[in-house]
Design a protein around this motif. Structure first.
Motif, mmCIF file in Angstrom:
data_model
loop_
_atom_site.group_PDB
_atom_site.id
_atom_site.type_symbol
_atom_site.label_atom_id
_atom_site.label_comp_id
_atom_site.label_asym_id
_atom_site.label_seq_id
_atom_site.Cartn_x
_atom_site.Cartn_y
_atom_site.Cartn_z
ATOM 1 N N GLY A 195 1.019 -1.222 -0.138
ATOM 2 C CA GLY A 195 0.202 -0.013 -0.351
ATOM 3 C C GLY A 195 0.672 1.655 0.341
ATOM 4 N N ALA A 196 2.306 1.161 0.982
ATOM 5 C CA ALA A 196 3.057 2.138 0.740
ATOM 6 C C ALA A 196 3.181 2.518 -0.540
ATOM 7 C CB ALA A 196 3.455 2.529 1.636
ATOM 8 N N ARG A 197 3.709 1.093 -1.016
ATOM 9 C CA ARG A 197 4.594 1.596 -2.233
ATOM 10 C C ARG A 197 3.221 2.482 -3.416
ATOM 11 N NH1 ARG A 197 8.966 -1.078 -3.130
ATOM 12 N NH2 ARG A 197 9.576 -2.978 -0.939
ATOM 13 N N TYR A 198 1.808 1.634 -3.109
ATOM 14 C CA TYR A 198 1.338 2.539 -4.309
ATOM 15 C C TYR A 198 1.164 3.769 -4.269
ATOM 16 C CZ TYR A 198 -0.251 0.105 -7.527
ATOM 17 O OH TYR A 198 -0.534 -1.754 -9.234
ATOM 18 N N ALA A 199 1.538 3.910 -2.822
ATOM 19 C CA ALA A 199 1.087 5.830 -2.904
ATOM 20 C C ALA A 199 1.941 6.662 -3.621
ATOM 21 C CB ALA A 199 0.474 5.898 -1.306
ATOM 22 N N ARG A 200 3.509 6.271 -2.680
ATOM 23 C CA ARG A 200 4.834 6.726 -3.341
ATOM 24 C C ARG A 200 4.175 6.949 -5.379
ATOM 25 N NH1 ARG A 200 7.996 4.065 -1.215
ATOM 26 N NH2 ARG A 200 9.001 2.661 -3.031
ATOM 27 N N VAL A 207 -0.051 12.910 -8.414
ATOM 28 C CA VAL A 207 -1.143 12.874 -7.655
ATOM 29 C C VAL A 207 -1.250 13.563 -6.180
ATOM 30 C CG1 VAL A 207 -2.603 11.093 -6.756
ATOM 31 C CG2 VAL A 207 -1.735 11.317 -8.826
ATOM 32 N N ASP A 208 -1.502 14.776 -5.637
ATOM 33 C CA ASP A 208 -1.646 14.865 -4.269
ATOM 34 C C ASP A 208 -2.143 13.993 -3.144
ATOM 35 O OD1 ASP A 208 -1.277 16.493 -1.938
ATOM 36 O OD2 ASP A 208 -2.486 18.357 -2.506
ATOM 37 N N LEU A 209 -1.469 13.193 -3.057
ATOM 38 C CA LEU A 209 -2.290 12.352 -1.504
ATOM 39 C C LEU A 209 -2.325 12.468 -0.650
ATOM 40 C CD1 LEU A 209 -3.822 9.314 -1.828
ATOM 41 C CD2 LEU A 209 -1.420 8.374 -1.932
ATOM 42 N N ARG A 210 -3.101 12.848 0.295
ATOM 43 C CA ARG A 210 -2.935 12.734 1.027
ATOM 44 C C ARG A 210 -3.886 12.440 1.831
ATOM 45 N NH1 ARG A 210 -5.023 19.431 1.003
ATOM 46 N NH2 ARG A 210 -3.858 20.235 -0.785
ATOM 47 N N LEU A 211 -3.416 11.447 3.316
ATOM 48 C CA LEU A 211 -3.791 10.193 3.824
ATOM 49 C C LEU A 211 -4.090 10.617 5.128
ATOM 50 C CD1 LEU A 211 -1.007 7.965 2.622
ATOM 51 C CD2 LEU A 211 -2.721 7.899 2.195
ATOM 52 N N GLY A 352 12.189 -10.370 -9.143
ATOM 53 C CA GLY A 352 12.660 -8.749 -9.221
ATOM 54 C C GLY A 352 12.488 -7.865 -8.528
ATOM 55 N N ASP A 353 12.642 -6.740 -8.840
ATOM 56 C CA ASP A 353 13.243 -5.203 -7.793
ATOM 57 C C ASP A 353 11.580 -5.198 -7.633
ATOM 58 O OD1 ASP A 353 13.434 -3.407 -6.344
ATOM 59 O OD2 ASP A 353 15.468 -2.100 -8.251
ATOM 60 N N PRO A 354 11.341 -4.555 -5.970
ATOM 61 C CA PRO A 354 9.692 -4.832 -5.778
ATOM 62 C C PRO A 354 10.254 -2.861 -6.074
ATOM 63 C CG PRO A 354 11.271 -4.836 -3.116
ATOM 64 C CD PRO A 354 11.808 -5.404 -4.766
ATOM 65 N N ASP A 355 11.426 -2.084 -6.540
ATOM 66 C CA ASP A 355 10.436 -0.643 -6.685
ATOM 67 C C ASP A 355 10.811 0.096 -7.921
ATOM 68 O OD1 ASP A 355 10.669 0.428 -3.124
ATOM 69 O OD2 ASP A 355 12.739 -0.687 -3.201
ATOM 70 N N SER A 356 10.981 -1.590 -9.171
ATOM 71 C CA SER A 356 11.018 -1.325 -10.039
ATOM 72 C C SER A 356 9.264 -1.973 -10.456
ATOM 73 C CB SER A 356 11.114 -2.315 -10.890
ATOM 74 O OG SER A 356 10.570 -4.296 -10.977
ATOM 75 N N ALA A 357 9.017 -1.349 -11.972
ATOM 76 C CA ALA A 357 7.190 -1.310 -12.633
ATOM 77 C C ALA A 357 7.599 -2.953 -13.481
ATOM 78 C CB ALA A 357 7.608 -0.385 -13.997
ATOM 79 N N SER A 358 8.225 -4.073 -12.757
ATOM 80 C CA SER A 358 7.427 -5.307 -12.975
ATOM 81 C C SER A 358 8.494 -6.375 -12.012
ATOM 82 C CB SER A 358 8.419 -5.664 -14.288
ATOM 83 O OG SER A 358 8.088 -7.453 -14.538
ATOM 84 N N PHE A 359 7.545 -7.139 -11.290
ATOM 85 C CA PHE A 359 7.769 -7.658 -10.228
ATOM 86 C C PHE A 359 6.537 -8.296 -9.533
ATOM 87 C CE2 PHE A 359 6.704 -4.069 -8.186
ATOM 88 C CZ PHE A 359 5.987 -4.986 -6.674
ATOM 89 N N CYS A 360 6.814 -9.667 -8.634
ATOM 90 C CA CYS A 360 6.590 -10.771 -7.765
ATOM 91 C C CYS A 360 6.289 -10.583 -7.099
ATOM 92 C CB CYS A 360 5.720 -11.815 -8.659
ATOM 93 S SG CYS A 360 4.615 -12.374 -9.867
#
Length: 414
Positions: A195-200, A207-211, A352-360
């Motif tokens: 969830g935190a990764r998606y926020a980032r 996107v101005d995401l305000r939690l 794969g690298d979880p900070d990339s755009a392709s991983f599991c």
């Protein structure tokens, strides 16, 4: 089976449409009536918060079938029609059309595929013009003209619908503010870390995401002009899109005496507590053998396949329904797919690298795979579904190994 028998399907979304097709496919020769509250031909919902919203898909392409195809299968469509009551003893549905006309329909079996209604934002100003509680094709078409460069857009809710709408608006050049009451978006489905990764990811794309912030009130005159958040900030906007989930549409079933609890309770054959009454799709709360508990799923896959199972069950060709839950979400250039169910006690192994755009991300307990989340990795998620279904215990190091065929992992002793 007499041709005079009439089976009614209440709800003309994906689950109801697939149930009607399955009834005919299973050999039911009687009358099938598909009843939908919306005036549109049955359509697919996933494109609404993506392609329809951006204008890349015309509304007619969302249709599941043409009017001629429904007619060819002799499936009667009652569109713009609501069911107001089910009278089980009389085997009758009471109907109200959008024109105000009323009537009734005698039925031998009924399937509730009513889905859900969007949760309403209970704040002052929520009924102003320009505030959309996003759910239907009409909602998407009403919002679409507002998605123009530099337009200020406020999205309430950072769940999957809200996140998809925010991504579409941002890609259209809008200035997008998202208000989410939770401190981590998508925590219930993805857990804290993802969830935190998606926020980032959203913030990196403007996107101005305000939690941890909710809506206090909405201001306007003839239409919405601003949103005032619970932290006191005032956000000027021309459009507010609310995506804070749905509530199962079960009142008619419950009033008729059907057992309910977070949805309409059904067994593995989609049967409710009343004889000859069934339920499927977003509204149905069913036992799931892979999760080991009852669950109400708001997923495209479940709506389609449980709808098919319900239609076959009504036709006397019943087989137990139960599948590994699976869904997807498209946001910016990411396709997220999740199979199974994530729990806080699961351990995570990344491929794969979880900070990339392709991983599991594989979620396991003692080497038994319970869920798989893929970012732009559809084949691996599909393969993981088989391991989840079989409750296979595997070497977790093999899960992490790039290029390793998930279908050929070494099974370990249970």
């Amino acid at each position: 089976m007499s041709d005079r028998e009439t089976y009614a399907i209440v709800g003309a979304g994906l689950a109801g449409a697939r149930a009607a097709e399955a009834l005919r496919g299973a050999g039911f020769g009687g009358r099938i009536v598909l009843i939908g509250a919306e005036p549109d031909l049955p359509y697919d919902r996933p494109p609404l918060s993506k392609e329809v919203l951006t204008g890349s898909m015309p509304p007619e392409r969302t249709r599941l079938r043409s009017a001629e195809e429904w007619a060819a299968d002799e499936i009667d469509l009652y569109l713009g029609t609501r069911v107001t009551r089910l009278l089980p003893a009389e085997r009758r549905l009471l109907l109200a059309e959008s024109t105000g006309r009323t009537g009734s329909l005698r039925v031998d079996k009924v399937l509730f595929a009513t889905g859900g209604r969007p949760r309403r934002l209970a704040v002052p100003g929520a009924d102003l013009e320009g505030v959309s509680h996003f759910r239907t094709l009409a909602d998407a078409l009403a919002v679409r003209p507002h998605l123009v460069p530099d337009a200020p857009i406020v999205v309430v809710g950072a769940g999957f619908i809200g996140a998809e709408i925010a991504a579409c608006a941002r890609q259209s050049g809008c200035q997008v503010t998202v208000l989410e009451i939770a401190d981590v978006p998508l925590r219930r489905v993805l857990g804290d870390e993802m969830g935190a990764r998606y926020a980032r990811y959203h913030r990196e794309r403007g996107v101005d995401l305000r939690l941890g912030v909710n809506v206090d009130r909405i201001e306007g005159d003839d239409r919405v002009r601003a949103v005032v958040a619970t932290d006191g900030t005032r956000i000027e906007t021309s459009c507010v899109i609310v995506g804070i989930g749905i509530e199962p549409d079960l009142e008619v079933a419950a009033e008729a005496g059907v057992a309910t609890a977070d949805g309409i309770l059904v067994d593995e054959y989609c049967r409710t507590s009343l004889e000859n009454v069934y339920a499927a799709g977003d509204v149905a709360n069913a036992p799931n053998p892979y999760l080991g508990r009852r669950v109400r799923l708001e997923h495209w896959q479940n709506a389609q396949n449980q709808g098919i199972a319900a239609g076959r069950s009504m036709a006397g060709a019943a087989e137990p329904y139960g599948e590994v839950p699976w869904f997807w979400s498209d946001q910016f250039d990411l396709r997220l797919q999740l199979a199974g169910h994530i729990s806080p006690d699961h351990k995570i192994v990344y491929r794969g690298d979880p900070d990339s755009a392709s991983f599991c991300a594989f979620y396991h307990r003692d080497g038994v795979l319970h869920a798989a989340l893929g970012i732009n990795r559809p084949r691996e998620v599909r393969a993981a579904m088989r391991l989840i279904a079989k409750r296979t215990r595997v070497d977790v190091h093999e899960l992490a190994e790039e290029g390793r065929d998930l279908r050929k992992l070494t099974p370990l002793p249970a």
